[in-house]
Enzyme design. Sequence first.
Site, PDB file in Angstrom:
ATOM      1  N   GLU A 344       0.001  -2.511  -1.385  1.00 44.39           N
ATOM      2  CA  GLU A 344       1.026  -3.267  -1.011  1.00 44.39           C
ATOM      3  C   GLU A 344       0.534  -4.282   0.175  1.00 44.39           C
ATOM      4  OE1 GLU A 344       5.918  -2.685  -0.343  1.00 44.39           O
ATOM      5  OE2 GLU A 344       4.650  -1.150  -1.049  1.00 44.39           O
ATOM      6  N   GLU A 626       7.343   5.326   7.764  1.00 43.05           N
ATOM      7  CA  GLU A 626       8.344   4.385   6.747  1.00 43.05           C
ATOM      8  C   GLU A 626       9.393   5.057   6.652  1.00 43.05           C
ATOM      9  OE1 GLU A 626       8.166   2.125   2.464  1.00 43.05           O
ATOM     10  OE2 GLU A 626       6.769   3.702   2.929  1.00 43.05           O
TER      11      GLU A 626
END
Length: 752
Positions: A344, A626
């Site tokens: 990502e 996260e």
Amino acid sequence: MIAADDDFNGAPLLRSEFALEEGHGAVTSATLNLSAQGVVEAWLNGSRVSDDLLTPGWSSYEWRLRYATYDVTKLLDATSVLGLALGNGWFRGRLGWTGRGSFYGDELGAFAQLEVTFEDGSTQVVVTDESWAAGPSPVLANDLYDGETIDARRRDDSWLRPGFASDAWTGVHALDFDTAKLAPYVGPRVSRWAALPVREITTSPSGKTLIDFGQNLVGWIRVSVKGPEGSEVSIKHAEVLEHGELGTRPLRSALATDRYILSGGDDVFEPTFTFHGFRYAEITGWPGELKPEDLTAVAIGSELERIGTFRTSDPLLNQFHENVVWGMRGNFVDVPTDCPQRDERLGWTGDIAAFAPTAAFLYNVDSFLSDWLRDLDLEQQHHDGIVGFVIPDVLKYVDRDRPTEFGPADSTAIWSDAAVWVPWTLYHAYGDTGVLNQQFGSMASHVRRVKSLLSPSGVWDGNFQFGDWLDPDAPPEHPAEAKADKGVVATACAYHSARIVAETAALLGRSAEQAEFERIAADLYEAFNREYVTDGVVKSDCTTVYALAIVFGLLSEADEVIAGNRLAELSAAAGYRISTGFAGTPFITDALTTTGHLDDAYKLLLEKECPSWLYPVTMGATTVWERWDSMLPDGTINPGEMTSFNHYALGAVADWMHRVVGGIAPLAPGYSEVLIAPQPGGGLTEAETTLEIPQGRIAVSWSVSGDRFTVEADVPAGVTGVLRLPGQDDRAIGAGHVSATASLPAPVGATR
């Protein structure tokens, strides 16, 4: 712009040999302008031109390709060789989770312009053209996600010296490239900024050799090794261990593996065409005994000046703050990314919208984020005013013009609001209206786009929204299924952005736009209260909606009191465990504080049970995660498909820590007027916060002894301020040192 006739495994070398023109006297200056489709490193006569990494970084290549400029005067000889090494980088490497790459083009290219000025004023220019030659390098494979393979047997620096010739080398060809795209760097370059030794070498339950560097970082491992010629050493990177083994599942498809083929002599490897997010590494194929001194972790990132510090009497809170710092540095690698390890590593707009105030205090990020905002503006101009989920918007090659997991591409609250919130943050942090002038068109375009998306009732509830992304109560596999109504979140954010753009227009003397955006804000305010507020109760009645409504000023005075009490009640009912996601987390402690619930804000901040800010610290985290529970209490990794152990967004509470706990906040943009107003609580007995501004250093320290609260502050010349202590009237202060005391009220129910 030239490309090699043979791609040479995606890592070609390019060279040009030239003689300085005679009869013009001595060389007075020599400047090299350098860019690439891909990433490029340059040498002149065998010396690296710069220690910069991953040049020219990642910009919106379709419209803007940056070039770096170097003074190379001292590296010139009468006969010189200019050499370039290319890698795939962001231009041609894999990007995103689809497994695809080459979104911007199929061919790597290099652009170089060396301008030499002589004593008599004449110039000689050496440029990349068809006269150059191309050849193989020791790099056999390179990708930002997957890692780099280097064959030390192929190392030969003779290509950087005059007279070199080889049958393995070929020609080059010119690329169809518009040089009008070339633009100078606005932001800083990427470089090495720290080196960490091995903390521990262990053997996993399955017999693997594991390395622990003690800190989750972004970069690579520098390797010193000697072994049989042709043997291979492999290094796989990951952020955590799970059940004693390398925890690679969160990497998804990213291989994060570097491979080194040994020459038989003393080899040193450093893979500068990739980077990894890691604390741990698994080593295979090491010849003989592996010693700690053989390996060094090299941390890389954009060159940023540290300006803000924070420390308290609570070691866990201090470690959390340090985690915020490391997470920021690791994700500020040319663009502000979401994470640095998996497939990502994109410039997600929502993350930086939440985190920008914290970043702007810790480091001088003015030029870094101003550079990124230029790409945001360019992408927006080419997409009907829509601010994409990521900048540079590589997702448009996958998602544009068709429904996806996120719905049809369009603006979305918080993420697209970065167009407004980030420049506004930079203005308040550094006091320069230049960023507002530069970005005003983008800011206005965003709010106008949102206005076109409002429903007939005047609220923003019709298109895809991330909403309160990663609400801890959402299912691991459905992070957008939050408690907060998405229309409430989106409409609140739209109102906040419209107000900011109206204020920006007023600052810039744009009276017509000021009136336009004031009207949009007024309409959103009316619609929000009509559709979502009943006697102080906000629709969906959860912590995030109250936090946003309070901090964004969306409630009447009477409703705000009710909302503040309800927010405190909900926080207590949750046991002061976190109940907010991306939308609410940056604002909940401020909402509690401004409505008179400071003790609740401290309880929320200092809670240790999952989910909380300090829970990851108790689990040994060295960066911000996260998910609130990226690792579960039993040491297993969150079962969700999307889990990172280095994501700065949920560290946005550090902004509140700097202002409210530390006591430094701007009363005027750029801190030309400063508010010194620490608010003690949570059992903390002391804190110390500093901020370097152009005028000098602002410093605040405080301590609590019994009911006595003592504050020491330093204000630099040219700055005025206000000292605000509990139970006392505001006091004007000027430059210099100030010392003051106050008596603290007894805690509720306590006796003295």
